[in-house]
Enzyme design. Sequence first.
Site, mmCIF file in Angstrom:
data_model
loop_
_atom_site.group_PDB
_atom_site.id
_atom_site.type_symbol
_atom_site.label_atom_id
_atom_site.label_comp_id
_atom_site.label_asym_id
_atom_site.label_seq_id
_atom_site.Cartn_x
_atom_site.Cartn_y
_atom_site.Cartn_z
ATOM 1 N N ASP A 191 0.112 -7.661 1.513
ATOM 2 C CA ASP A 191 0.471 -6.244 1.551
ATOM 3 C C ASP A 191 1.978 -6.047 1.594
ATOM 4 O O ASP A 191 2.497 -5.259 2.388
ATOM 5 C CB ASP A 191 -0.197 -5.544 2.736
ATOM 6 C CG ASP A 191 -0.232 -4.026 2.561
ATOM 7 O OD1 ASP A 191 0.264 -3.533 1.531
ATOM 8 O OD2 ASP A 191 -0.740 -3.329 3.457
ATOM 9 N N HIS A 222 0.809 -1.216 0.000
ATOM 10 C CA HIS A 222 0.000 0.000 0.000
ATOM 11 C C HIS A 222 0.850 1.278 0.000
ATOM 12 O O HIS A 222 0.349 2.349 -0.313
ATOM 13 C CB HIS A 222 -0.997 0.003 1.170
ATOM 14 C CG HIS A 222 -0.391 0.213 2.515
ATOM 15 N ND1 HIS A 222 -0.257 -0.794 3.448
ATOM 16 C CD2 HIS A 222 0.092 1.324 3.117
ATOM 17 C CE1 HIS A 222 0.281 -0.313 4.541
ATOM 18 N NE2 HIS A 222 0.511 0.984 4.373
ATOM 19 N N SER A 255 4.545 2.411 7.893
ATOM 20 C CA SER A 255 4.241 1.289 6.991
ATOM 21 C C SER A 255 5.476 0.810 6.255
ATOM 22 O O SER A 255 6.189 1.588 5.628
ATOM 23 C CB SER A 255 3.209 1.724 5.956
ATOM 24 O OG SER A 255 1.957 1.934 6.532
#
Length: 351
Positions: free
Chosen positions: A126, A96, A203
């Site tokens: 992911d 992402h 992230s």
Amino acid sequence: MTNRYPRRIAAAASALAMAAGLAACGSESSQPAASASASSPPAVTRSAESFGRIADVVEKVQPSIVTVFARSGGGNQGVGSGVIYRSDGTILTNNHVVAGATRVDVAFADGSRAPGRVTATDPDTDLAVVRVDRTGLPAAHFEKSVPRIGSLAVVLGSPLGFEKTVTAGIVSGLHRQIPGSASETRALVDLIQTDAAISPGNSGGAVVDSAGSVLGISVAYVPPQQGAVAVGFAIPAATAARVADELLEHGRARHAYLGLQPGQLTPQTASELNVTSVGVVVYATIPGGPSDKAGLRPGDVLTAIAGQKVTTVEELFAALRQREPGESMAISYVRGGDPRTAQVQVADRPS
């Protein structure tokens, strides 16, 4: 492109609030902690010693952590983090972070920057691989074993663009599924939970242990407005390393595939299907797919996979995460109120 994660997921947050109380960084069966021997020091002493080593851990691992800048065609730029996976310029981050990016730049701990290119991605976990034209990079060590609940967890990344940020806490839980996340992604299952602060921009960064080995890749967090106090999640290092190796070798990762569309069993649907047990309802099967070949059909309610109970779609995804394509396993289900069992050979999930 704005940084959507780590990772706030509105649907998951609502589900948690309804269920007993998520957001994502950009899941549960607990692993029992090993008992201490009579000669072992008290747990509190070990914990204090671990926290005392944080500065040494950071000094060791920080060179392996990068900041990832991803720019979209509209000119918007998102900021995430990454981990040097191989010394040849291979960077591991979240899918992402780079999804939809037309330009990717990687900033290193020494202050230098280099353009990167996304070479392969895996939305199911992911994860994504980014390559830069540099060699001799300090690759991080990925720990393949499951950490102990209560052990040190140090998070390194670039929250909100603040590069080389460090937060610390403990491993709060294992094998977590994020309720309600299945409506948006298959990725948020079988996760490590930590109370070390994780924020947008973390992230793709690392959660490391007291030896400086990567325990997981930061992926999600529960926002304070949902009533949470430091609840973050990471993809286990063993999963991340397996997927990264497959992406590098084959350009894609393999995942067990049932060939059906699952849905949460609501009280109304359970009544219509004459089902009193909890489980996951089959909305549709793919013609010629594994479930279709095994005789499953719409309206069946799955209750267990290979002996592992499944009460939510997230638990179903987590159970499949542990299986290999080509593997044969028993599926327990209910049809018209009658419990049944089918033998299913899972396939490789299509790209």
